[in-house]
Design a protein around this motif. Structure first.
Motif, PDB file in Angstrom:
ATOM      1  N   ASN A 215      48.865  43.786  50.207  1.00  0.00           N
ATOM      2  CA  ASN A 215      50.019  43.124  50.734  1.00  0.00           C
ATOM      3  C   ASN A 215      50.472  42.257  49.875  1.00  0.00           C
ATOM      4  N   THR A 216      49.932  41.830  48.484  1.00  0.00           N
ATOM      5  CA  THR A 216      50.266  40.883  47.487  1.00  0.00           C
ATOM      6  C   THR A 216      50.250  41.742  46.021  1.00  0.00           C
ATOM      7  N   GLU A 217      50.751  41.283  45.160  1.00  0.00           N
ATOM      8  CA  GLU A 217      50.837  42.045  43.929  1.00  0.00           C
ATOM      9  C   GLU A 217      49.712  41.614  43.209  1.00  0.00           C
ATOM     10  N   ALA A 218      49.087  40.543  43.658  1.00  0.00           N
ATOM     11  CA  ALA A 218      47.929  39.865  43.145  1.00  0.00           C
ATOM     12  C   ALA A 218      46.475  40.795  43.326  1.00  0.00           C
ATOM     13  N   ILE A 219      46.602  41.462  44.480  1.00  0.00           N
ATOM     14  CA  ILE A 219      45.508  42.442  44.677  1.00  0.00           C
ATOM     15  C   ILE A 219      45.589  43.579  43.675  1.00  0.00           C
ATOM     16  N   GLN A 220      46.959  44.115  43.461  1.00  0.00           N
ATOM     17  CA  GLN A 220      47.431  45.280  42.615  1.00  0.00           C
ATOM     18  C   GLN A 220      47.000  44.997  41.230  1.00  0.00           C
ATOM     19  N   GLU A 221      47.339  43.695  40.912  1.00  0.00           N
ATOM     20  CA  GLU A 221      47.023  43.246  39.478  1.00  0.00           C
ATOM     21  C   GLU A 221      45.517  43.190  39.194  1.00  0.00           C
ATOM     22  N   GLN A 222      44.749  42.772  40.004  1.00  0.00           N
ATOM     23  CA  GLN A 222      43.177  42.890  40.107  1.00  0.00           C
ATOM     24  C   GLN A 222      42.767  44.261  40.104  1.00  0.00           C
TER      25      GLN A 222
ATOM     26  N   ARG B  12      33.228  37.960  55.255  1.00  0.00           N
ATOM     27  CA  ARG B  12      33.241  37.117  53.947  1.00  0.00           C
ATOM     28  C   ARG B  12      31.975  35.859  54.020  1.00  0.00           C
ATOM     29  N   SER B  13      31.656  35.353  55.157  1.00  0.00           N
ATOM     30  CA  SER B  13      30.918  34.169  55.160  1.00  0.00           C
ATOM     31  C   SER B  13      29.286  35.087  54.879  1.00  0.00           C
ATOM     32  N   ASN B  14      29.153  36.281  55.391  1.00  0.00           N
ATOM     33  CA  ASN B  14      27.907  36.888  55.513  1.00  0.00           C
ATOM     34  C   ASN B  14      27.451  37.346  53.913  1.00  0.00           C
TER      35      ASN B  14
ATOM     36  N   LEU C 185      35.959  44.998  44.110  1.00  0.00           N
ATOM     37  CA  LEU C 185      36.440  46.254  43.316  1.00  0.00           C
ATOM     38  C   LEU C 185      35.604  46.790  42.433  1.00  0.00           C
ATOM     39  N   ASN C 186      34.882  45.951  41.749  1.00  0.00           N
ATOM     40  CA  ASN C 186      33.634  46.453  40.770  1.00  0.00           C
ATOM     41  C   ASN C 186      32.585  47.513  41.309  1.00  0.00           C
ATOM     42  N   ALA C 187      32.509  46.927  42.768  1.00  0.00           N
ATOM     43  CA  ALA C 187      31.497  47.967  43.628  1.00  0.00           C
ATOM     44  C   ALA C 187      32.145  49.145  43.745  1.00  0.00           C
ATOM     45  N   ILE C 188      33.609  49.282  43.912  1.00  0.00           N
ATOM     46  CA  ILE C 188      34.116  50.439  44.106  1.00  0.00           C
ATOM     47  C   ILE C 188      34.113  51.296  42.843  1.00  0.00           C
ATOM     48  N   ALA C 189      34.656  50.631  41.909  1.00  0.00           N
ATOM     49  CA  ALA C 189      34.611  51.267  40.518  1.00  0.00           C
ATOM     50  C   ALA C 189      33.256  51.762  39.925  1.00  0.00           C
ATOM     51  N   ASN C 190      32.144  51.226  40.265  1.00  0.00           N
ATOM     52  CA  ASN C 190      30.872  51.686  40.003  1.00  0.00           C
ATOM     53  C   ASN C 190      30.449  52.938  40.707  1.00  0.00           C
ATOM     54  N   GLN C 191      31.475  53.387  41.500  1.00  0.00           N
ATOM     55  CA  GLN C 191      31.301  54.869  42.085  1.00  0.00           C
ATOM     56  C   GLN C 191      32.129  55.725  41.488  1.00  0.00           C
ATOM     57  N   LEU C 192      32.936  55.449  40.640  1.00  0.00           N
ATOM     58  CA  LEU C 192      33.722  56.319  39.836  1.00  0.00           C
ATOM     59  C   LEU C 192      33.050  57.225  38.719  1.00  0.00           C
TER      60      LEU C 192
ATOM     61  N   LEU D 107      38.918  38.187  50.694  1.00  0.00           N
ATOM     62  CA  LEU D 107      38.020  37.612  49.667  1.00  0.00           C
ATOM     63  C   LEU D 107      38.897  36.933  48.897  1.00  0.00           C
ATOM     64  N   ASP D 108      38.160  35.814  48.211  1.00  0.00           N
ATOM     65  CA  ASP D 108      39.056  34.909  47.151  1.00  0.00           C
ATOM     66  C   ASP D 108      38.872  35.847  45.884  1.00  0.00           C
ATOM     67  N   THR D 109      39.676  35.301  44.852  1.00  0.00           N
ATOM     68  CA  THR D 109      39.707  36.017  43.633  1.00  0.00           C
ATOM     69  C   THR D 109      38.059  36.383  42.956  1.00  0.00           C
ATOM     70  N   GLU D 110      37.251  35.831  43.029  1.00  0.00           N
ATOM     71  CA  GLU D 110      35.959  36.064  42.681  1.00  0.00           C
ATOM     72  C   GLU D 110      35.211  37.225  43.325  1.00  0.00           C
ATOM     73  N   GLY D 111      35.615  36.986  44.788  1.00  0.00           N
ATOM     74  CA  GLY D 111      34.806  37.922  45.695  1.00  0.00           C
ATOM     75  C   GLY D 111      35.369  39.296  45.679  1.00  0.00           C
ATOM     76  N   ARG D 112      36.878  39.309  45.568  1.00  0.00           N
ATOM     77  CA  ARG D 112      37.631  40.608  45.341  1.00  0.00           C
ATOM     78  C   ARG D 112      37.213  41.327  44.129  1.00  0.00           C
ATOM     79  N   TYR D 113      36.964  40.485  42.979  1.00  0.00           N
ATOM     80  CA  TYR D 113      36.569  41.231  41.692  1.00  0.00           C
ATOM     81  C   TYR D 113      35.279  42.047  41.739  1.00  0.00           C
TER      82      TYR D 113
END
Length: 468
Positions: A388-395, A289-291, A359-366, A350-356
């Motif tokens: 492990n949390t619904e927050a990840i599934q929601e994002q 994450r820090s990298n 996940l966008n980087a993964i979606a770019n490959q679909l 990752l925090d919410t911004e980083g996770r977004y």
């Protein structure tokens, strides 16, 4: 002109073309001022008057380029063309700085477009220098990119999207030599648009430019999808995350090759390769994450290019690893590996911004049907299932949904992934609280499901898995 010694030395040639350019531009400004002072003047006649002088100047340039040096001496011809283009650029940039909001695009646009047409005519002497001519124009347009000369941006977009320029640049030559140069011009455009597009409210001039950009991409998607395929990665790197439709247009292109970028720092690349091979050093995951983080400023915390590169590189290595074991990517073969360790760690750490962004980087490959799309589709679904949390599934749901609620086209892999998520009872999608948190949200999910699957099947899926 040769007899009078006008073209005898480099300094004389430069002086002649600079004075000619300045005179033609001045005539054009005077004609346009005449229209402002006399509203009754016919704008078509005024424009024709400007074009008369500008076109004559262009014809002279074309004749000199065609007939400079020996017939076979392409170097002399291209040197002269580069010199003339450089002089016009110099006059334009100085005019742009001096006049600012009073700057007029018309004379420069006319010079460039007519010269491009003149030097792409079907003549043998021009065919021999065709690629060097296009290179000269590409370099010129790159120098005049919108961040450098914003007052020229509309004319610039018209120039780079002219049908003859696009067709010549993206012709299927053996090495597709024009592709990287044209990709650079589109990147110049996206970089200029990016700060404006980050603000959802676009001023009228930017709306016009954005619509023009969409039209250019639609032409490319229709006529040159392979080009968008090859350069999708570089384009997605510079398009802001909130520009869903722009990105969808690029990612909907399908065929063939994938070029892998490498923006890694040497140390991170070394540690990443080591972790993928041996799952060591053990600190790699906790340091990741820090990298990826570059600042503490909200909205700009992360190195987006590095996240995109990391996701694509790890995924590519994972596919190779699965193939080496004689398998193909599936929900069972992608698990219990260093590659999935990295992805699961990013989803959780990752925090919410980083996770977004991740996940966008993964979606770019679909994208279109291929092993990359299949692997990343399985990965997205696996991260949803194992969250492990619904927050990840929601994002994860948000990233997929926001790409589906804009106008078509939608990338094939995106549709397949979303349909699997809402249709497969294993994911218990319709049982999640975020699906039913408000009536309008629930209706949105239902309407997207109906668009993706058809009304009858969507209704069966929603009822069969406990949806209201």
């Amino acid at each position: 002109m040769h007899q009078q010694g006008i073209l005898k030395t480099d300094d004389l040639i430069t002086r002649f073309f600079r004075l000619c350019t300045e005179m033609c531009v001045e005539i054009s400004y005077r004609a346009q001022a005449e229209q402002q002072h006399n509203p009754a003047a016919n704008p078509t006649m005024i424009r024709a008057k400007c074009y008369h002088n500008l076109d004559a100047f262009v014809r002279l340039i074309a004749l000199l380029v065609k007939h400079s040096g020996e017939a076979a001496n392409t170097v002399t011809k291209i040197n002269l063309l580069n010199k003339v283009l450089g002089i016009v650029v110099g006059v334009l940039l100085q005019d742009h700085d001096v006049r600012q909001s009073e700057f007029q695009q018309l004379p420069y646009h006319r010079i460039f477009i007519m010269l491009l047409l003149e030097l792409n005519a079907p003549e043998h002497v021009l065919e021999t220098i065709n690629f060097q001519t296009l290179t000269a124009f590409c370099n010129t347009f790159h120098i005049l990119r919108p961040t450098k000369a914003p007052g020229f941006v509309y004319a610039w977009l018209e120039l780079i999207s002219h049908r003859i320029f696009i067709a010549r640049m993206l012709a299927h030559t053996p090495q597709q030599k024009g592709w990287p140069m044209y990709a650079q011009l589109l990147i110049d455009l996206f970089k200029y648009l990016a700060p404006f597009l980050r603000n959802v409210e676009l001023a009228k001039p930017m709306q016009i430019l954005y619509k023009g950009t969409l039209r250019v991409l639609l032409v490319l998607l229709h006529d040159f999808p392979e080009f968008l395929c090859d350069y999708h990665y570089g384009f997605c790197d510079v398009i802001p995350p909130n520009c869903i439709q722009l990105r969808n247009l690029i990612l909907s292109a399908f065929p063939r090759n994938m070029r892998l970028p490498d923006p890694f720092t040497p140390n991170l690349k070394k540690d990443l390769d080591s972790y993928l091979k041996t799952r060591s050093p053990v600190t790699f995951l906790s340091d990741l994450r820090s990298n990826l983080q570059v600042s503490n400023e909200p909205g700009n915390r992360y190195n987006i290019q590095l996240i995109n590169a990391l996701v694509l590189y790890v995924g590519t290595q994972a596919i190779a690893h699965i193939h080496n074991k004689g398998s193909t990517p599936s929900m069972s073969t992608i698990t219990h590996s260093a590659h999935m360790d990295i992805f699961q760690n990013l989803a959780v750490d990752l925090d919410t911004e980083g996770r977004y962004l991740f996940l966008n980087a993964i979606a770019n490959q679909l994208r279109y049907p291929n092993s990359h799309t299949h692997y990343f589709s399985c990965t997205m679904l696996y991260l949803f299932a194992e969250a492990n949390t619904e927050a990840i599934q929601e994002q994860i749901t948000r990233v997929l949904l926001e790409r589906l609620i804009v106008n078509r086209p939608h990338p094939w892999g995106l549709l397949i992934t979303f349909i699997e998520l809402i249709k497969n009872p294993a994911f218990k999608f319709w049982n999640h609280e975020f699906v039913h948190c408000a009536p309008e949200i629930e209706k949105l999910f239902q309407s997207v499901a109906q668009c993706c699957m058809g009304q009858k099947q969507a209704q069966q899926v929603m009822e069969g898995t406990g949806a209201s």
